[in-house]
Design a protein around this motif. Structure first.
Motif, PDB file in Angstrom:
ATOM      1  N   GLU A   1      11.313  46.673 -15.553  1.00 59.58           N
ATOM      2  CA  GLU A   1      10.990  45.299 -15.919  1.00 59.58           C
ATOM      3  C   GLU A   1      12.258  44.476 -16.143  1.00 59.58           C
ATOM      4  O   GLU A   1      12.322  43.293 -15.792  1.00 59.58           O
ATOM      5  N   VAL A   2      13.268  45.111 -16.742  1.00 55.95           N
ATOM      6  CA  VAL A   2      14.536  44.413 -16.944  1.00 55.95           C
ATOM      7  C   VAL A   2      15.127  43.981 -15.603  1.00 55.95           C
ATOM      8  O   VAL A   2      15.551  42.837 -15.422  1.00 55.95           O
ATOM      9  N   VAL A   3      15.160  44.911 -14.658  1.00 56.16           N
ATOM     10  CA  VAL A   3      15.718  44.597 -13.337  1.00 56.16           C
ATOM     11  C   VAL A   3      14.918  43.471 -12.689  1.00 56.16           C
ATOM     12  O   VAL A   3      15.489  42.542 -12.091  1.00 56.16           O
ATOM     13  N   ARG A   4      13.606  43.537 -12.825  1.00 53.79           N
ATOM     14  CA  ARG A   4      12.767  42.506 -12.210  1.00 53.79           C
ATOM     15  C   ARG A   4      13.058  41.131 -12.802  1.00 53.79           C
ATOM     16  O   ARG A   4      13.145  40.134 -12.075  1.00 53.79           O
ATOM     17  N   LEU A   5      13.239  41.053 -14.124  1.00 54.72           N
ATOM     18  CA  LEU A   5      13.540  39.768 -14.753  1.00 54.72           C
ATOM     19  C   LEU A   5      14.846  39.181 -14.214  1.00 54.72           C
ATOM     20  O   LEU A   5      14.940  37.980 -13.924  1.00 54.72           O
ATOM     21  N   PHE A   6      15.862  40.031 -14.084  1.00 50.23           N
ATOM     22  CA  PHE A   6      17.141  39.534 -13.580  1.00 50.23           C
ATOM     23  C   PHE A   6      17.047  39.163 -12.101  1.00 50.23           C
ATOM     24  O   PHE A   6      17.631  38.166 -11.662  1.00 50.23           O
ATOM     25  N   ALA A   7      16.326  39.969 -11.331  1.00 51.59           N
ATOM     26  CA  ALA A   7      16.177  39.648  -9.909  1.00 51.59           C
ATOM     27  C   ALA A   7      15.468  38.315  -9.735  1.00 51.59           C
ATOM     28  O   ALA A   7      15.852  37.489  -8.889  1.00 51.59           O
ATOM     29  N   ASN A   8      14.455  38.079 -10.557  1.00 48.87           N
ATOM     30  CA  ASN A   8      13.745  36.796 -10.491  1.00 48.87           C
ATOM     31  C   ASN A   8      14.656  35.645 -10.917  1.00 48.87           C
ATOM     32  O   ASN A   8      14.605  34.556 -10.340  1.00 48.87           O
ATOM     33  N   ALA A   9      15.485  35.901 -11.928  1.00 48.34           N
ATOM     34  CA  ALA A   9      16.403  34.847 -12.382  1.00 48.34           C
ATOM     35  C   ALA A   9      17.396  34.493 -11.276  1.00 48.34           C
ATOM     36  O   ALA A   9      17.752  33.323 -11.100  1.00 48.34           O
ATOM     37  N   LEU A  10      17.844  35.497 -10.535  1.00 56.11           N
ATOM     38  CA  LEU A  10      18.756  35.220  -9.419  1.00 56.11           C
ATOM     39  C   LEU A  10      18.084  34.382  -8.342  1.00 56.11           C
ATOM     40  O   LEU A  10      18.750  33.674  -7.587  1.00 56.11           O
ATOM     41  N   GLN A  11      16.762  34.485  -8.273  1.00 56.70           N
ATOM     42  CA  GLN A  11      16.022  33.685  -7.291  1.00 56.70           C
ATOM     43  C   GLN A  11      15.659  32.314  -7.827  1.00 56.70           C
ATOM     44  O   GLN A  11      14.962  31.546  -7.159  1.00 56.70           O
ATOM     45  N   GLY A  12      16.112  32.014  -9.044  1.00 60.33           N
ATOM     46  CA  GLY A  12      15.891  30.690  -9.591  1.00 60.33           C
ATOM     47  C   GLY A  12      14.753  30.567 -10.567  1.00 60.33           C
ATOM     48  O   GLY A  12      14.479  29.468 -11.081  1.00 60.33           O
ATOM     49  N   GLU A  13      14.081  31.692 -10.872  1.00 61.53           N
ATOM     50  CA  GLU A  13      12.958  31.639 -11.804  1.00 61.53           C
ATOM     51  C   GLU A  13      13.488  31.650 -13.236  1.00 61.53           C
ATOM     52  O   GLU A  13      14.287  32.504 -13.602  1.00 61.53           O
ATOM     53  N   ARG A  14      13.046  30.722 -14.043  1.00 61.45           N
ATOM     54  CA  ARG A  14      13.483  30.661 -15.434  1.00 61.45           C
ATOM     55  C   ARG A  14      12.657  31.646 -16.260  1.00 61.45           C
ATOM     56  O   ARG A  14      11.436  31.517 -16.334  1.00 61.45           O
ATOM     57  N   PRO A  15      13.290  32.640 -16.904  1.00 62.23           N
ATOM     58  CA  PRO A  15      12.514  33.641 -17.628  1.00 62.23           C
ATOM     59  C   PRO A  15      11.898  33.073 -18.900  1.00 62.23           C
ATOM     60  O   PRO A  15      12.448  32.159 -19.522  1.00 62.23           O
ATOM     61  N   ALA A  16      10.738  33.591 -19.270  1.00 59.98           N
ATOM     62  CA  ALA A  16      10.128  33.218 -20.546  1.00 59.98           C
ATOM     63  C   ALA A  16      11.043  33.674 -21.681  1.00 59.98           C
ATOM     64  O   ALA A  16      11.710  34.699 -21.587  1.00 59.98           O
ATOM     65  N   SER A  17      11.072  32.899 -22.745  1.00 56.79           N
ATOM     66  CA  SER A  17      12.030  33.145 -23.816  1.00 56.79           C
ATOM     67  C   SER A  17      11.871  34.511 -24.444  1.00 56.79           C
ATOM     68  O   SER A  17      12.841  35.120 -24.894  1.00 56.79           O
ATOM     69  N   ASP A  18      10.637  35.003 -24.521  1.00 58.87           N
ATOM     70  CA  ASP A  18      10.414  36.283 -25.187  1.00 58.87           C
ATOM     71  C   ASP A  18      10.209  37.433 -24.197  1.00 58.87           C
ATOM     72  O   ASP A  18       9.897  38.546 -24.604  1.00 58.87           O
ATOM     73  N   ALA A  19      10.400  37.182 -22.902  1.00 57.51           N
ATOM     74  CA  ALA A  19      10.118  38.219 -21.907  1.00 57.51           C
ATOM     75  C   ALA A  19      11.044  39.411 -22.080  1.00 57.51           C
ATOM     76  O   ALA A  19      10.619  40.566 -21.952  1.00 57.51           O
ATOM     77  N   ALA A  20      12.314  39.160 -22.360  1.00 54.11           N
ATOM     78  CA  ALA A  20      13.258  40.247 -22.507  1.00 54.11           C
ATOM     79  C   ALA A  20      13.186  40.875 -23.892  1.00 54.11           C
ATOM     80  O   ALA A  20      13.356  42.092 -24.043  1.00 54.11           O
ATOM     81  N   ALA A  21      12.934  40.077 -24.917  1.00 56.03           N
ATOM     82  CA  ALA A  21      12.901  40.596 -26.290  1.00 56.03           C
ATOM     83  C   ALA A  21      11.823  41.647 -26.463  1.00 56.03           C
ATOM     84  O   ALA A  21      11.949  42.547 -27.307  1.00 56.03           O
TER      85      ALA A  21
END
Length: 297
Positions: A250-270
């Motif tokens: 899930e961590v990798v997916r969040l960063f991969a999405n961020a590299l594609q321009g998707e703004r992560p939800a504030s609590d998604a990583a926490a």
């Protein structure tokens, strides 16, 4: 900008390590670092095992780098270091000046985060010695890194530690062994009871540090997930994600999405960590603090 998977810092059972990398072969990471960085007594996988695993990951399309140990204390550890440097197959990440000495004049290497490269002259020296990529120290702020990169000619790739418990310090003593009143050389490999290290709390019950054998880590997980755009604008070429035993996909997916321009939800990583997030060093503050990107001053 590319994602990399740093070396596993915890002491995981062999089957868990192999299962982790079977999954990682399908993750959107460009480079995978393999090897034991923390303690030479951790023998679940030896160099030949890491090399076999590296070949499998290369077939899966990954670039593989063998990481060297950060604190060398014995002749046996030097022999292992020389075998890693002489592997003739994979790029090397040097985490100790001894490794840099062996690598000088050979093909390029990665100057790891434990080499303490804080200044322009030091960075230029490592480039002359053959580094093709460097990983800034974890304490370096965004402002310091921007100045250093602006002053450099840009030939070196820059890989920033973007996720994981911060590897703060190494010691000749083993804190995990001492916790169990054991000698370091008779530790009974108690590290394996704590896949992501042993969390320490203050007397008030607040998470403070993490013990990982001879390594001291932060309790909170360092995250630059919300800083991807700034890192890209700065010229950073790679983002390092340090493995954790749970939720790494899930961590990798969040960063991969961020590299594609998707703004992560504030609590998604926490939600993916045990003791909260931190990014204080990045903002020039105490490392254990957390500052949301939108609240940056």
């Amino acid at each position: 900008m590319h994602l990399t998977l740093g070396p596993i810092l915890g002491y995981w059972p062999r089957d868990q390590v192999l299962a982790f990398y079977r999954d990682a072969a399908n993750w959107p990471v460009d480079t995978i670092y393999l090897g034991e960085v923390v303690c030479s007594r951790r023998h679940e996988l030896r160099l030949d095992d890491w090399r076999d695993l590296g070949r499998e990951l290369v077939l899966a399309g990954k670039t593989v780098v063998l990481s060297t140990q950060a604190l060398l204390e014995s002749e046996s550890e030097l022999r292992t270091l020389r075998r890693i440097v002489d592997n003739g197959e994979f790029l090397i990440e040097a985490n100790d000046l001894g490794a840099v000495g062996y690598l000088q004049g050979r093909t390029g290497f990665v100057a790891g985060p434990h080499l303490n490269i804080y200044g322009q002259e030091t960075l230029a020296l490592f480039a002359e010695l053959g580094a093709r990529r460097w990983v800034p120290p974890i304490e370096m702020s965004a402002g310091q890194l921007a100045q250093l990169m602006a002053a450099h000619d840009g030939e070196l790739e820059t890989e920033v530690f973007a996720w994981g418990r911060l590897p703060l310090a190494f010691s000749a003593r083993c804190f995990t062994a001492r916790h169990f009143n054991l000698k370091k050389d008779e530790c009974a490999f108690r590290c394996q009871e704590f896949a992501d290290g042993q969390l320490l709390r203050t007397r008030e019950g607040e998470p403070f540090l993490t013990l990982n054998g001879i390594q001291t880590q932060s309790a909170a997980t360092h995250s630059l997930l919300g800083e991807v755009d700034a890192l890209r604008a700065m010229g950073v070429t790679h983002l390092r994600l340090s493995p954790q035993s749970q939720h790494m996909a899930e961590v990798v997916r969040l960063f991969a999405n961020a590299l594609q321009g998707e703004r992560p939800a504030s609590d998604a990583a926490a939600d993916l960590v045990e003791a909260g997030l931190c990014n204080g060093y990045w903002h020039g503050q105490p490392g254990m603090r957390w500052k949301t990107p939108d609240a940056r001053s």
